[in-house]
Design a protein around this motif. Structure first.
Motif, PDB file in Angstrom:
ATOM      1  N   GLU A   7       0.841  -1.206  -0.075  1.00 14.62           N
ATOM      2  CA  GLU A   7       0.051   0.123   0.185  1.00 14.62           C
ATOM      3  C   GLU A   7       0.886   1.263   0.254  1.00 14.62           C
ATOM      4  O   GLU A   7       1.733   1.539   0.786  1.00 14.62           O
ATOM      5  N   ASP A  14      -4.850   9.060  -7.955  1.00 12.78           N
ATOM      6  CA  ASP A  14      -5.849   8.948  -8.931  1.00 12.78           C
ATOM      7  C   ASP A  14      -5.846  10.008 -10.048  1.00 12.78           C
ATOM      8  O   ASP A  14      -6.653   9.926 -11.087  1.00 12.78           O
ATOM      9  N   TYR A  45      -2.758  -1.285  -8.717  1.00 17.36           N
ATOM     10  CA  TYR A  45      -4.153  -0.497  -8.920  1.00 17.36           C
ATOM     11  C   TYR A  45      -4.052   0.786  -8.288  1.00 17.36           C
ATOM     12  O   TYR A  45      -3.434   1.133  -7.043  1.00 17.36           O
ATOM     13  N   VAL A  46      -4.573   1.842  -8.922  1.00 17.85           N
ATOM     14  CA  VAL A  46      -4.751   3.238  -8.434  1.00 17.85           C
ATOM     15  C   VAL A  46      -5.852   3.456  -8.166  1.00 17.85           C
ATOM     16  O   VAL A  46      -6.923   3.384  -8.801  1.00 17.85           O
ATOM     17  N   ALA A  47      -6.048   3.882  -6.840  1.00 20.45           N
ATOM     18  CA  ALA A  47      -7.590   4.187  -6.321  1.00 20.45           C
ATOM     19  C   ALA A  47      -7.342   5.433  -5.152  1.00 20.45           C
ATOM     20  O   ALA A  47      -6.804   5.196  -4.177  1.00 20.45           O
ATOM     21  N   GLY A  48      -7.814   6.374  -5.604  1.00 15.47           N
ATOM     22  CA  GLY A  48      -7.799   7.694  -4.608  1.00 15.47           C
ATOM     23  C   GLY A  48      -6.623   8.105  -4.316  1.00 15.47           C
ATOM     24  O   GLY A  48      -5.798   8.296  -5.342  1.00 15.47           O
ATOM     25  N   ASP A  49      -6.065   8.136  -3.027  1.00 11.95           N
ATOM     26  CA  ASP A  49      -4.776   8.624  -2.697  1.00 11.95           C
ATOM     27  C   ASP A  49      -3.781   7.661  -2.419  1.00 11.95           C
ATOM     28  O   ASP A  49      -2.667   7.591  -1.822  1.00 11.95           O
ATOM     29  N   LYS A  50      -4.012   6.258  -3.354  1.00 15.15           N
ATOM     30  CA  LYS A  50      -3.221   5.053  -2.799  1.00 15.15           C
ATOM     31  C   LYS A  50      -3.022   4.348  -4.215  1.00 15.15           C
ATOM     32  O   LYS A  50      -3.769   4.390  -5.069  1.00 15.15           O
ATOM     33  N   ILE A  51      -1.887   3.733  -4.193  1.00 11.88           N
ATOM     34  CA  ILE A  51      -1.299   2.902  -5.204  1.00 11.88           C
ATOM     35  C   ILE A  51      -1.220   1.313  -4.499  1.00 11.88           C
ATOM     36  O   ILE A  51      -0.392   1.518  -3.660  1.00 11.88           O
ATOM     37  N   TYR A  52      -1.901   0.433  -5.003  1.00 14.32           N
ATOM     38  CA  TYR A  52      -2.042  -0.733  -4.287  1.00 14.32           C
ATOM     39  C   TYR A  52      -1.254  -1.832  -5.269  1.00 14.32           C
ATOM     40  O   TYR A  52      -1.582  -1.838  -6.469  1.00 14.32           O
TER      41      TYR A  52
END
Length: 90
Positions: A7, A14, A45-52
């Motif tokens: 995380e 995003d 995966y890019v989602a909001g303020d995070k990259i997983y």
């Protein structure tokens, strides 16, 4: 080889452009090639303020080394215990 979820907290992730994401991918690939240990970046995966990110590596320490050398945060590194999908239901 163990698989990890990483995380990465990156404000505005995003909103990164395709060019910026390409630069991040290129830097990751460059560092992976220089680690001299078995290492595989599977996907991110890019989602909001995070990259997983999903990576295979010998240890969480190597995951953190990759992040440090690439200049990426690795706020949480968790080894996967199992993988399931719809077919797991039988």
């Amino acid at each position: 080889m163990p698989t990890y979820i990483i995380e990465r907290e990156i404000p505005g992730a995003d909103k990164l452009s395709p060019s910026e994401l390409s630069e991040i991918a290129a830097k990751s690939n460059e560092v992976v090639s220089g680690l001299d240990v078995p290492y595989r970046w599977i996907t991110s995966y890019v989602a909001g303020d995070k990259i997983y990110c999903v990576h295979e590596a010998p240890s969480a320490e190597i995951i953190r080394r990759h992040a440090h050398e690439a200049g990426f945060p690795a706020n949480r590194v968790t080894e996967l215990a199992a993988q399931i999908d719809p077919s797991t239901a039988g």
